[in-house]
Design a protein around this motif. Structure first.
Motif, mmCIF file in Angstrom:
data_model
loop_
_atom_site.group_PDB
_atom_site.id
_atom_site.type_symbol
_atom_site.label_atom_id
_atom_site.label_comp_id
_atom_site.label_asym_id
_atom_site.label_seq_id
_atom_site.Cartn_x
_atom_site.Cartn_y
_atom_site.Cartn_z
ATOM 1 N N VAL A 144 4.474 1.548 -2.669
ATOM 2 C CA VAL A 144 3.538 0.506 -1.923
ATOM 3 C C VAL A 144 3.102 -0.474 -2.985
ATOM 4 C CG1 VAL A 144 1.385 0.001 -0.706
ATOM 5 C CG2 VAL A 144 2.742 2.318 -0.480
ATOM 6 N N ALA A 193 0.701 0.343 6.413
ATOM 7 C CA ALA A 193 0.466 1.990 6.479
ATOM 8 C C ALA A 193 0.993 2.622 7.839
ATOM 9 C CB ALA A 193 -0.930 2.249 6.129
ATOM 10 N N GLY A 221 -0.941 -2.872 -0.863
ATOM 11 C CA GLY A 221 -2.236 -2.141 -0.673
ATOM 12 C C GLY A 221 -3.494 -3.137 -0.449
ATOM 13 N N VAL A 240 6.533 -2.363 0.659
ATOM 14 C CA VAL A 240 6.734 -0.944 0.984
ATOM 15 C C VAL A 240 8.047 -0.502 1.015
ATOM 16 C CG1 VAL A 240 6.039 0.873 2.574
ATOM 17 C CG2 VAL A 240 4.355 -1.269 2.255
ATOM 18 N N LEU A 293 1.299 10.705 -5.256
ATOM 19 C CA LEU A 293 1.339 9.271 -5.460
ATOM 20 C C LEU A 293 0.797 8.838 -7.014
ATOM 21 C CD1 LEU A 293 0.897 7.725 -2.108
ATOM 22 C CD2 LEU A 293 2.912 8.706 -2.872
ATOM 23 N N ALA A 337 1.580 1.747 -5.939
ATOM 24 C CA ALA A 337 1.617 3.276 -5.796
ATOM 25 C C ALA A 337 3.313 3.488 -5.647
ATOM 26 C CB ALA A 337 1.131 3.691 -4.419
ATOM 27 N N LEU A 384 -3.790 5.908 3.004
ATOM 28 C CA LEU A 384 -3.141 4.796 2.207
ATOM 29 C C LEU A 384 -4.186 3.656 2.414
ATOM 30 C CD1 LEU A 384 0.557 4.845 3.174
ATOM 31 C CD2 LEU A 384 -0.416 5.387 1.063
ATOM 32 N N ARG A 385 -4.743 3.698 3.570
ATOM 33 C CA ARG A 385 -5.739 2.481 3.962
ATOM 34 C C ARG A 385 -6.969 2.698 2.924
ATOM 35 N NH1 ARG A 385 -3.815 2.614 9.480
ATOM 36 N NH2 ARG A 385 -5.606 3.987 10.027
ATOM 37 N N CYS A 442 -5.416 2.535 -1.181
ATOM 38 C CA CYS A 442 -4.774 1.521 -1.868
ATOM 39 C C CYS A 442 -5.505 0.153 -1.488
ATOM 40 C CB CYS A 442 -3.559 1.245 -1.120
ATOM 41 S SG CYS A 442 -2.268 2.790 -1.715
ATOM 42 N N THR A 502 4.227 5.432 7.938
ATOM 43 C CA THR A 502 3.615 6.707 8.306
ATOM 44 C C THR A 502 4.822 6.951 9.510
ATOM 45 O OG1 THR A 502 1.717 6.585 7.529
ATOM 46 C CG2 THR A 502 1.883 8.057 9.220
#
Length: 412
Positions: free
Chosen positions: A86, A47, A91, A111, A363, A352, A317-318, A321, A51
């Motif tokens: 992802v 993640a 995830g 990813v 997403l 995702a 995301l954390r 996912c 980013t």
């Protein structure tokens, strides 16, 4: 291909395809310029790594409130945005949960992000899907042919997995678990037209393609995993399925079992959003609305919260996912159970795929999604299991979800 947080120039192996969730105003006038890939085993926090890569490419992903209020440049050479994929396994890593069995598509990154810049109108490379992106060794002159489907488990084994969830619920380990099956089939010829047909299935809110060297993902997903737009973060979980007939609609609206299953996931999504830093009160904007996907009715809700402070893409995301509607409740306990009962990994399914732009994030959840690699196509389908779930009915529901995709792939 590139691993870790490095990109490569010109994206020569990325097939031209309409990225899921990309703005209509940018299509046909944006080109890929670099790509990020991360695989299980590469190390680091995926993640944070993706980013950082997106931020290095000029996207305001460290502060999503800034993203929501950003000016959207559109001159030639300006950033347009990035596709972002992802996997379900990635995830799980982001969430700190069990990863599960090995993926049946190990060549596909866990990813992937493709960064796009604006170009002259009509000069973009996103239309179509080149055969070269799937396999350089195959000839376009070979007719398209799809072989027999091979399932990773039998209907009896699928039903046994449903009963295993029943036992876990009885022990108090979980309240609901989403159980997913996998199938694959060999193919010859150019998969591009068939993958494109998948993306065009009715109700495909995130219809589109993402491809790299030797692989492609095609999605017809109707479900929003997470959207950030106009200062709000939104998720739209889908739970509950019936045939798209008048009787099916009545059955879905009148089913206490489907409504209870759906509300469990809505509560889970409310909890996911409430854990985000910098967000205000979480609310349910719409509950149990009936939408159509291909030949099915499905129940969808909308859950949202205002962004009031610091919130970055990595934190988002954390928190979301893998998606609650394809895991279960509690999420980490559900992931532990899934890892033990599903025979193969979820690969490109239940992850995702969508768009990170200069002014929004959108997403989709990779349900109703196909992966093509190494001369085979792969798909995943399943459903949420509660105490009231009937094993045979769950097997039939998963088959109903997969059927339109199988027909789209076989056509032509």
């Amino acid at each position: 291909m590139v691993h870790g947080n490095r990109g490569y120039d010109h994206c020569a192996t990325v097939a031209p395809a309409v990225p899921p969730g990309s703005p209509a105003s940018c299509q046909r006038r944006h080109r890929p310029s670099s790509m990020f890939e991360w695989h299980l085993g590469d190390g680091g926090n995926p993640a944070e790594l993706v980013t950082a890569w997106l931020a290095d490419n000029g996207l305001p992903v460290r502060d999503l409130l800034r993203t929501a209020n950003a000016f959207h440049p559109n001159g030639v050479g300006t950033p347009c945005g990035s596709s972002l994929y992802v996997s379900a396994a990635a995830g799980s890593v982001m969430a700190g949960g069990a990863v599960g069995r090995p993926s049946p598509v190990p060549g596909i990154p866990d990813v992937a992000a493709v960064f796009y810049e604006h170009t002259d109108p009509g000069a973009g490379r996103e239309s179509g899907l080149s055969q070269r992106a799937i396999s350089d060794s195959r000839s376009d002159s070979v007719p398209w042919s799809l072989g027999a489907w091979e399932d990773s488990w039998t209907p009896a084994e699928h039903a046994a997995a449903v009963r295993a969830v029943h036992a876990a619920i009885a022990r108090g380990d979980v309240y609901q678990v989403n159980v997913v099956g996998h199938a694959s089939a060999p193919y010859t010829g150019d998969p591009g037209p068939s993958l494109q047909r998948v993306t065009e299935l009715p109700g495909a809110r995130y219809g589109g393609l993402l491809a790299g060297a030797g692989w492609a993902i095609a999605t017809a997903s109707p479900e929003t995993l997470v959207e950030v737009r106009a200062g709000r973060v939104v998720t739209r979980p889908i739970k509950g399925t019936r045939p798209a007939t008048a009787q099916g609609r009545r059955e879905l609206l009148g089913s206490a079992k489907e409504r209870a299953e759906h509300i469990m996931i809505v509560d889970l999504e409310r909890n996911d959003l409430s854990r985000l830093p910098g967000v205000g009160p979480v609310r349910v904007d719409e509950l149990f609305a009936v939408r159509r996907w291909s030949g099915l009715w499905q129940a969808e809700s909308e859950v949202s919260a205002p962004i009031e402070g610091g919130l970055g893409l990595a934190e988002l995301l954390r928190a979301v996912c893998p998606g609650g509607s394809v895991t279960g409740a509690p999420k980490l306990a559900a992931l532990d159970l899934i890892a033990g009962i599903e025979p193969v990994g979820r690969g490109a399914g239940m992850g995702a795929l969508g768009w990170v732009g200069t002014d929004h994030v959108d997403l989709g959840l990779t349900i109703r999604t196909v992966a093509a690699t190494d001369g085979r196509v792969h798909l995943w389908a399943g459903g949420g299991i509660t105490w009231d779930s009937d094993p045979d009915a769950e097997v039939a529901e998963a088959a109903a979800k997969a059927a339109p995709i199988r027909r789209a792939l076989a056509a032509g």
